[in-house]
Design an enzyme around this catalytic site. Sequence first.
Site, PDB file in Angstrom:
ATOM      1  N   LEU A   1      -1.415  -0.448   9.379  1.00  0.00           N
ATOM      2  CA  LEU A   1      -0.641  -0.585  10.614  1.00  0.00           C
ATOM      3  C   LEU A   1       0.258  -1.803  10.435  1.00  0.00           C
ATOM      4  O   LEU A   1      -0.109  -2.761   9.753  1.00  0.00           O
ATOM      5  CB  LEU A   1      -1.560  -0.824  11.827  1.00  0.00           C
ATOM      6  CG  LEU A   1      -2.482   0.313  12.270  1.00  0.00           C
ATOM      7  CD1 LEU A   1      -3.352  -0.158  13.430  1.00  0.00           C
ATOM      8  CD2 LEU A   1      -1.697   1.553  12.665  1.00  0.00           C
ATOM      9  N   ASP A   2       1.431  -1.782  11.054  1.00  0.00           N
ATOM     10  CA  ASP A   2       2.279  -2.973  11.051  1.00  0.00           C
ATOM     11  C   ASP A   2       1.491  -4.158  11.595  1.00  0.00           C
ATOM     12  O   ASP A   2       0.593  -3.986  12.434  1.00  0.00           O
ATOM     13  CB  ASP A   2       3.507  -2.770  11.954  1.00  0.00           C
ATOM     14  CG  ASP A   2       4.487  -1.742  11.388  1.00  0.00           C
ATOM     15  OD1 ASP A   2       4.385  -1.428  10.194  1.00  0.00           O
ATOM     16  OD2 ASP A   2       5.336  -1.277  12.160  1.00  0.00           O
ATOM     17  N   ARG A   3       1.836  -5.341  11.163  1.00  0.00           N
ATOM     18  CA  ARG A   3       1.161  -6.560  11.637  1.00  0.00           C
ATOM     19  C   ARG A   3       1.064  -6.602  13.170  1.00  0.00           C
ATOM     20  O   ARG A   3       0.017  -6.927  13.736  1.00  0.00           O
ATOM     21  CB  ARG A   3       1.922  -7.796  11.151  1.00  0.00           C
ATOM     22  CG  ARG A   3       1.292  -9.115  11.604  1.00  0.00           C
ATOM     23  CD  ARG A   3       2.298 -10.263  11.620  1.00  0.00           C
ATOM     24  NE  ARG A   3       2.741 -10.610  10.283  1.00  0.00           N
ATOM     25  CZ  ARG A   3       2.252 -11.632   9.567  1.00  0.00           C
ATOM     26  NH1 ARG A   3       1.304 -12.402  10.068  1.00  0.00           N
ATOM     27  NH2 ARG A   3       2.726 -11.881   8.369  1.00  0.00           N
TER      28      ARG A   3
ATOM     29  N   ASN B   1       7.577   1.894   9.788  1.00  0.00           N
ATOM     30  CA  ASN B   1       8.294   1.592  11.040  1.00  0.00           C
ATOM     31  C   ASN B   1       8.819   2.841  11.742  1.00  0.00           C
ATOM     32  O   ASN B   1       9.742   2.760  12.572  1.00  0.00           O
ATOM     33  CB  ASN B   1       9.465   0.633  10.785  1.00  0.00           C
ATOM     34  CG  ASN B   1       9.042  -0.741  10.296  1.00  0.00           C
ATOM     35  OD1 ASN B   1       9.846  -1.515   9.811  1.00  0.00           O
ATOM     36  ND2 ASN B   1       7.757  -1.080  10.403  1.00  0.00           N
TER      37      ASN B   1
END
Length: 238
Positions: free
Chosen positions: A72-74, A168
């Site tokens: 997962l993105d930060r 993204n």
Amino acid sequence: MSDNKMGAKKHQPRGLEIVYEDREIIVVDKISGLLSMGTDRDKQHCAHFLLNAYVKKGNPKSRERVFIVHRLDRDTSGLLVFAKSEKAKFFLQQNWADFRKKYVAVLGGKLNDKEGIIESYLAENKMFKVYSTKNKAMGKFAKTGYRVLKESEKYSLVEIDLFTGRKNQIRVHFAEKGHPVAGDKVYGLADKAVKRLMLHSCSLTIKHPVTQKEMTFETGIPACFNALMSAKDSKSKS
């Protein structure tokens, strides 16, 4: 629900809630702001490092470890699955495209279509920013389904089906529709009223790598999402 949950409380990883654990997999709910895996600059402040420490239970000589299946993105919170063996990792990654992934997000503004599917080919520029392109040879196919759950004057709460898992993807698709994810400083606009990226992995359905049993893991909608949807701010502009 967990084989080891009770016995390892003092080794609980900070920033991660263990949702499920057995001998093959571990499923966690990650906070926003925590990396899924380390970088050259920061190898320790990430879910992977924290879970490796957790499964070792304070024993540096332990051979226990976890394997990264997906990321997962930060700044995205929610469900992350790690494998406890290379065999389990291989199975999960090989079948990942067939598993069901749902997210919730708070988007800026009101969408004209309250339900729909967004498709495009996503590419990345030299600044590592993702964008849609009509050149199929340059980009990777991305498909995002959505349904509006609730609207306020300034925001929309949406449920998202992630059919493909490109970098993204959700953030780019909605930003390009003119409805960026609230709190997205890269693809949207900074908003002092929003303290984090309002994107959360809320439901994940996978097949267990050993039993082949279908398993669904869920988390609730984060309280800050509902609070933002309920906030009254007549002076703010979308």
